[in-house]
Structure formats: structure tokens, C-alpha cells
Design an enzyme around this catalytic site. Structure first.
Site, PDB file in Angstrom:
ATOM      1  N   TYR A  47       2.086  -5.556  -1.216  1.00 46.28           N
ATOM      2  CA  TYR A  47       2.509  -6.925  -0.917  1.00 46.28           C
ATOM      3  C   TYR A  47       2.564  -7.163   0.598  1.00 46.28           C
ATOM      4  O   TYR A  47       3.492  -6.711   1.276  1.00 46.28           O
ATOM      5  CB  TYR A  47       3.875  -7.219  -1.538  1.00 46.28           C
ATOM      6  CG  TYR A  47       3.933  -7.034  -3.039  1.00 46.28           C
ATOM      7  CD1 TYR A  47       2.798  -7.123  -3.839  1.00 46.28           C
ATOM      8  CD2 TYR A  47       5.149  -6.763  -3.672  1.00 46.28           C
ATOM      9  CE1 TYR A  47       2.856  -6.954  -5.210  1.00 46.28           C
ATOM     10  CE2 TYR A  47       5.217  -6.590  -5.042  1.00 46.28           C
ATOM     11  CZ  TYR A  47       4.068  -6.680  -5.804  1.00 46.28           C
ATOM     12  OH  TYR A  47       4.149  -6.510  -7.176  1.00 46.28           O
ATOM     13  N   HIS A 130       1.353   1.719  -9.495  1.00 43.02           N
ATOM     14  CA  HIS A 130       0.960   0.321  -9.369  1.00 43.02           C
ATOM     15  C   HIS A 130      -0.505   0.104  -9.736  1.00 43.02           C
ATOM     16  O   HIS A 130      -1.414   0.563  -9.035  1.00 43.02           O
ATOM     17  CB  HIS A 130       1.210  -0.132  -7.927  1.00 43.02           C
ATOM     18  CG  HIS A 130       1.200  -1.619  -7.741  1.00 43.02           C
ATOM     19  ND1 HIS A 130       1.301  -2.209  -6.502  1.00 43.02           N
ATOM     20  CD2 HIS A 130       1.106  -2.644  -8.623  1.00 43.02           C
ATOM     21  CE1 HIS A 130       1.281  -3.522  -6.629  1.00 43.02           C
ATOM     22  NE2 HIS A 130       1.153  -3.806  -7.909  1.00 43.02           N
TER      23      HIS A 130
END
Length: 322
Positions: A47, A130
């Protein structure tokens, strides 16, 4: 099973997802979350190529560490980039850092260490593998065993995986002793497919399910979905836009709103431990906090079922406790 708060902050937006969020607004957003009682924050190196972790850490550093659950992810190391342009993966940040996929054991341990440096905190509570979609074998051989070792060493309280697709998550739950799985965009008012295989597997294993994307990437976020609403990060197909608008109309008839239905339905399934909402301003925090306590009369769910507007597998408030 790790004890997770009912809802939390999904901090992708604080990494400048799609558009820039000023530093002071990012800090005010986390502060507003704290004031609203939010004690669960999800971030990731992905992110903003580290920006989200840096902002989250700066905002939480002076908070009592025992009072919040911090979750980040592994699978992407950050290395020096060219510094001549902007990130090309959806975040409005310079390319001074770039991602390097690494689901190996060594990569996972390095990822956690570097996340701690960016966060400036003494520990991470939960680490998730992830989006290993194209690296499933590497994750099985390296990432998951290493996270489990780190949990045994006391470096992590919980381990798991975060993905959009339910089939690999279900397989991981069945293969490894996972504490948490985060599934995005597969359990909401338009798609309850996560209830088919993933939820039962998680319940059997004692794995907590966390939901992301309960607004269907925008289509369920407004009381009246606009014509340019998005679904799965693309223009909403006409049939989904129509269904969302029909659901919104039923909500209005019963004195409530589509976003309130979205968050309250998401958290009603007994397999669901927590719901993450992406927020980029204090105003969004306050608005979303109200959705969890907004009065939603039971009759609205009956009306939606009569109109065939709830997806198969969806458990609504009141049913999960039966």
C-alpha cells in the site's frame, strides 16, 4: 482463535490508493478511528510502497500498544526504484521504492523486520501472506511455514493469508494452522461466494475470517448508487447497478440505507470475525462508524428475500445467532 475487534481500518487508502491523501489528513483519519473506538488496523508494504505502514505507525506509536491489533502482510519486499516517475500499481506515490515479490522463508522474515522499521513499533500482531495467486507453491513451501515458526517464536500473535479468491484461501486453511484469513470482495450484498467453501472450512479449523471490500469497491457505498459507480474496480455492469439500486430502494422504504445494509449484513455470518473498511478522511470514519449502529429493521431483510435481492449463502442479522 485470535480475538479481533468487530471492525477495523483498511489502510490502503492511506498509501495514496488512486489519489493523494495529505499527511495531515492521513493522521487525522487514524486519530478519528481511535476516537470512534477502532482498535484494528490492516496495512501492507504494497500500500503506497511502504507509505501506508509509515503513516499508520506514526499515528499509532504513542497509543497504548496493548489496546490495538496491528496487521500487515508479507510477500512483497521493497527495494530502491528509479525515482524518475510514479508508482504504476494504483498508488499515487513516487517510484523511489518498488515491489519485489518474494514468498520465500527468508523473504518473509525480512519483510516482517522491514515492516517493523517502517512502522516504528515493537511488534506486529498478525502477518498475512498477501495475494500469492501466481506463487502458491512458493508460499506453501516458504511463506506459511516461516510465519508459523515466527508465531512459535513469539514474534507474531497470528498468521494467515489475504486474497481476493476463495479457493486458494480455503486450501490454505485446510493445510496450515492459520489464525486469520482476509477475503476481499467475495462476501457482500452482491456476491456471497465466500460462504460456499471458505467459511465452513474456516469454522472447522477455528480460523477467523476478516472481510474486505464489503462495499463491492464502491457500488454499495452510497445510499443511491450513481451511474458511474464501480464494481470490482471497474465500471459497474448494468445488471449489478440495477440490483444495487433496487436494494437501495428497499432500504429507503424501511427507513435505512444501502451502506448500512452492506456493513451489517457483512458482519452477520457466524464465520466472520471482523469487517475492514477503507477510509481516507475523518468524515468517512465518522460516517462509517454510524453505519454499524444505524437502526436496520428486521423487515428489510424479509423484503429483500422476497424480491430475490440477497445472494445465495448470505446470512443476515438475526440469522447467524439462530
Amino acid at each position: 482463535m485470535i480475538d479481533l475487534p468487530r471492525w477495523g481500518l483498511g489502510a490502503a487508502a492511506l498509501g495514496n490508493l488512486f489519489t493523494v491523501v495529505p499527511d495531515e489528513t492521513a493522521r487525522a483519519t487514524v486519530d478519528a478511528c481511535w476516537d470512534a473506538g477502532v482498535r484494528y488496523v490492516d496495512t501492507a508494504p504494497h500500500y503506497g510502497v511502504g507509505l501506508s505502514e509509515e503513516r499508520v505507525g506514526a499515528a499509532l506509536r504513542d497509543r497504548p500498544r496493548s489496546e490495538f491489533v496491528l496487521q500487515t502482510k508479507v510477500g512483497r519486499l521493497l527495494v530502491a526504484g528509479p525515482g524518475t516517475g510514479r508508482d504504476t500499481d494504483g498508488f499515487d506515490v513516487p517510484d523511489t521504492r518498488v515491489r519485489q515479490l518474494d514468498f520465500s522463508a527468508a523473504g518473509v522474515r525480512r519483510s516482517v523486520e522491514e515492516s517493523l522499521e517502517r512502522l516504528g513499533l515493537d511488534r506486529i500482531d498478525v502477518a498475512l501472506v498477501h495475494d500469492p495467486d501466481d506463487h502458491l507453491d512458493e508460499a506453501r513451501a516458504g511463506a506459511f511455514p516461516e510465519l508459523l515458526r515466527m508465531r512459535e517464536e513469539g514474534l507474531l500473535r497470528g498468521v494467515g493469508a489475504g486474497m481476493n479468491e476463495t479457493a486458494p484461501l480455503t486450501a490454505f486453511v485446510e493445510e496450515f494452522d492459520l489464525d486469520v484469513v482476509l477475503v476481499a470482495g467475495r462476501y457482500h450484498l452482491l456476491d456471497a461466494s465466500a460462504a460456499d467453501g471458505l467459511f465452513p472450512a474456516a469454522q472447522r479449523a477455528g480460523t477467523a475470517v476478516v472481510l474486505g471490500g464489503v462495499f463491492a469497491s464502491g457500488l454499495l457505498a452510497s445510499p443511491e448508487p450513481p451511474p458511474d459507480a464501480t464494481y470490482r474496480y471497474a465500471p459497474a455492469p448494468p445488471e449489478f447497478l440495477d440490483r444495487a439500486r433496487r436494494t437501495a430502494a428497499v432500504a429507503r422504504e424501511h427507513g435505512t440505507t444501502l451502506p448500512a445494509l452492506a456493513v451489517q449484513a457483512a458482519g452477520a455470518h457466524p464465520a466472520v470475525a471482523s469487517v475492514l473498511l477503507g477510509m481516507r478522511s475523518p468524515e468517512e470514519v465518522r460516517r462509517n462508524a454510524e453505519l454499524f449502529v444505524q437502526d436496520v429493521p428486521p423487515a428489510v431483510w424479509d423484503a429483500l428475500r422476497r424480491e430475490d435481492l440477497l445472494p445465495a449463502g448470505m446470512v443476515v442479522p438475526g440469522e447467524g445467532d439462530a
